[in-house]
Design a protein around this motif. Structure first.
Motif, PDB file in Angstrom:
ATOM      1  N   VAL A  57       0.842  -1.200   0.000  1.00  0.00           N
ATOM      2  CA  VAL A  57       0.000   0.000   0.000  1.00  0.00           C
ATOM      3  C   VAL A  57       0.875   1.246   0.000  1.00  0.00           C
ATOM      4  N   GLU A  58       1.914   1.242   0.795  1.00  0.00           N
ATOM      5  CA  GLU A  58       2.823   2.392   0.830  1.00  0.00           C
ATOM      6  C   GLU A  58       3.455   2.629  -0.542  1.00  0.00           C
ATOM      7  N   ARG A  59       3.858   1.549  -1.215  1.00  0.00           N
ATOM      8  CA  ARG A  59       4.448   1.661  -2.561  1.00  0.00           C
ATOM      9  C   ARG A  59       3.432   2.228  -3.554  1.00  0.00           C
ATOM     10  N   ILE A  60       2.220   1.690  -3.546  1.00  0.00           N
ATOM     11  CA  ILE A  60       1.174   2.168  -4.459  1.00  0.00           C
ATOM     12  C   ILE A  60       0.947   3.663  -4.236  1.00  0.00           C
ATOM     13  N   LYS A  61       0.842   4.081  -2.987  1.00  0.00           N
ATOM     14  CA  LYS A  61       0.613   5.505  -2.692  1.00  0.00           C
ATOM     15  C   LYS A  61       1.805   6.354  -3.130  1.00  0.00           C
ATOM     16  N   GLU A  62       3.013   5.882  -2.905  1.00  0.00           N
ATOM     17  CA  GLU A  62       4.202   6.650  -3.293  1.00  0.00           C
ATOM     18  C   GLU A  62       4.277   6.828  -4.814  1.00  0.00           C
ATOM     19  N   LEU A  63       4.087   5.759  -5.559  1.00  0.00           N
ATOM     20  CA  LEU A  63       4.112   5.845  -7.025  1.00  0.00           C
ATOM     21  C   LEU A  63       2.975   6.721  -7.537  1.00  0.00           C
ATOM     22  N   THR A  64       1.814   6.614  -6.889  1.00  0.00           N
ATOM     23  CA  THR A  64       0.663   7.437  -7.260  1.00  0.00           C
ATOM     24  C   THR A  64       0.971   8.906  -7.026  1.00  0.00           C
ATOM     25  N   ARG A  65       1.497   9.231  -5.867  1.00  0.00           N
ATOM     26  CA  ARG A  65       1.779  10.639  -5.532  1.00  0.00           C
ATOM     27  C   ARG A  65       2.842  11.246  -6.441  1.00  0.00           C
ATOM     28  N   LYS A  66       3.708  10.433  -6.971  1.00  0.00           N
ATOM     29  CA  LYS A  66       4.732  10.943  -7.900  1.00  0.00           C
ATOM     30  C   LYS A  66       4.226  10.962  -9.344  1.00  0.00           C
ATOM     31  N   GLY A  67       2.976  10.546  -9.557  1.00  0.00           N
ATOM     32  CA  GLY A  67       2.391  10.566 -10.898  1.00  0.00           C
ATOM     33  C   GLY A  67       2.918   9.486 -11.816  1.00  0.00           C
ATOM     34  N   TYR A  69       2.010   6.369 -12.227  1.00  0.00           N
ATOM     35  CA  TYR A  69       1.003   5.516 -12.866  1.00  0.00           C
ATOM     36  C   TYR A  69       0.249   6.253 -13.976  1.00  0.00           C
ATOM     37  N   ASP A  70       0.266   7.566 -13.942  1.00  0.00           N
ATOM     38  CA  ASP A  70      -0.488   8.353 -14.932  1.00  0.00           C
ATOM     39  C   ASP A  70       0.003   8.028 -16.341  1.00  0.00           C
ATOM     40  N   GLY A  71      -0.931   7.653 -17.211  1.00  0.00           N
ATOM     41  CA  GLY A  71      -0.602   7.360 -18.598  1.00  0.00           C
ATOM     42  C   GLY A  71      -0.141   5.943 -18.871  1.00  0.00           C
ATOM     43  N   THR A  72       0.021   5.122 -17.827  1.00  0.00           N
ATOM     44  CA  THR A  72       0.474   3.742 -18.067  1.00  0.00           C
ATOM     45  C   THR A  72      -0.684   2.894 -18.592  1.00  0.00           C
ATOM     46  N   PRO A  73      -0.381   1.950 -19.506  1.00  0.00           N
ATOM     47  CA  PRO A  73      -1.436   1.142 -20.124  1.00  0.00           C
ATOM     48  C   PRO A  73      -1.816  -0.093 -19.306  1.00  0.00           C
ATOM     49  N   PHE A  74      -2.994  -0.598 -19.591  1.00  0.00           N
ATOM     50  CA  PHE A  74      -3.383  -1.933 -19.137  1.00  0.00           C
ATOM     51  C   PHE A  74      -2.922  -2.868 -20.250  1.00  0.00           C
ATOM     52  N   HIS A  75      -1.792  -3.524 -20.024  1.00  0.00           N
ATOM     53  CA  HIS A  75      -1.114  -4.291 -21.068  1.00  0.00           C
ATOM     54  C   HIS A  75      -1.559  -5.748 -21.170  1.00  0.00           C
ATOM     55  N   ARG A  76      -2.277  -6.230 -20.178  1.00  0.00           N
ATOM     56  CA  ARG A  76      -2.738  -7.625 -20.171  1.00  0.00           C
ATOM     57  C   ARG A  76      -4.126  -7.646 -19.560  1.00  0.00           C
TER      58      ARG A  76
END
Length: 187
Positions: A57-67, A69-76
């Motif tokens: 959860v901490e990792r997801i929030k950190e990556l989210t706060r740094k933007g 995930y923005d623009g990344t595709p659903f590849h599978r």
């Protein structure tokens, strides 16, 4: 006749008071542990589960706060199974190791505490259980065979109909992307 009206009024008042008490008893949304993921069709609300997977959860929030995930595709995206995204390369082989994010050790919990159901969010990984980095998946349907094999970090609580409209394929011909992802406390 008067007694019937009085009884009906008392019953109605009790129901109204009961509904009011239930609404007051429900906790407010935990804004620090709620994600809003914007897709092409609208917003998806994900309740994070730090009680199950605090490091993930901490990792997801950190990556989210740094933007990140923005623009990344659903590849599978597999019909009747799940939609996987969170890979900056869009290939299913990437993560953010090159940016200093080490892989995370698995945080499995007994299936009695959390199971892979429709809307459950889990961390993708290689065959090594301790290799989750940034990729995640959202279940379209229950997947009991994933219990105690993959880390559960969240649950979709609203907008699952938007997840259902993500383009299918491995990879999809024209993959859908995360438009934006935010922690609710930051909005």
């Amino acid at each position: 006749m008067h007694r019937r009206t009085l009884l009906a009024t008392a019953t109605l008042m009790g129901a109204v008071m009961s509904d009011t008490n239930e609404a007051e008893a429900q906790p407010a949304a935990d804004r620090e542990n709620t994600l809003i993921m914007t897709l092409k069709d609208g917003d998806v609300t994900i309740q994070l589960r730090p009680d199950l997977a605090p490091r993930h959860v901490e990792r997801i929030k950190e990556l989210t706060r740094k933007g990140l995930y923005d623009g990344t595709p659903f590849h599978r995206v597999i019909e009747g199974f799940m939609a996987q995204g969170g890979d900056p390369t869009g290939t299913g082989t990437g993560g953010f190791r090159d940016r200093g994010y080490a892989d995370l050790p698995a945080e499995f919990v007994p299936a009695s505490r959390a199971r892979f159901l429709r809307g459950t969010c889990g961390m993708a990984r290689s065959q090594n259980p301790n290799s989750a980095n940034s990729q995640f998946f959202i279940m379209f349907a229950p997947g009991e065979f994933l219990n105690n094999q993959y880390t559960i970090w969240g649950q979709v609580t609203a907008g699952m109909d938007k997840v259902d409209r993500i383009a299918r394929g491995e990879p999809p011909r024209t993959p859908d992307r995360i438009v934006r992802m935010k922690v609710l406390a930051d909005t």
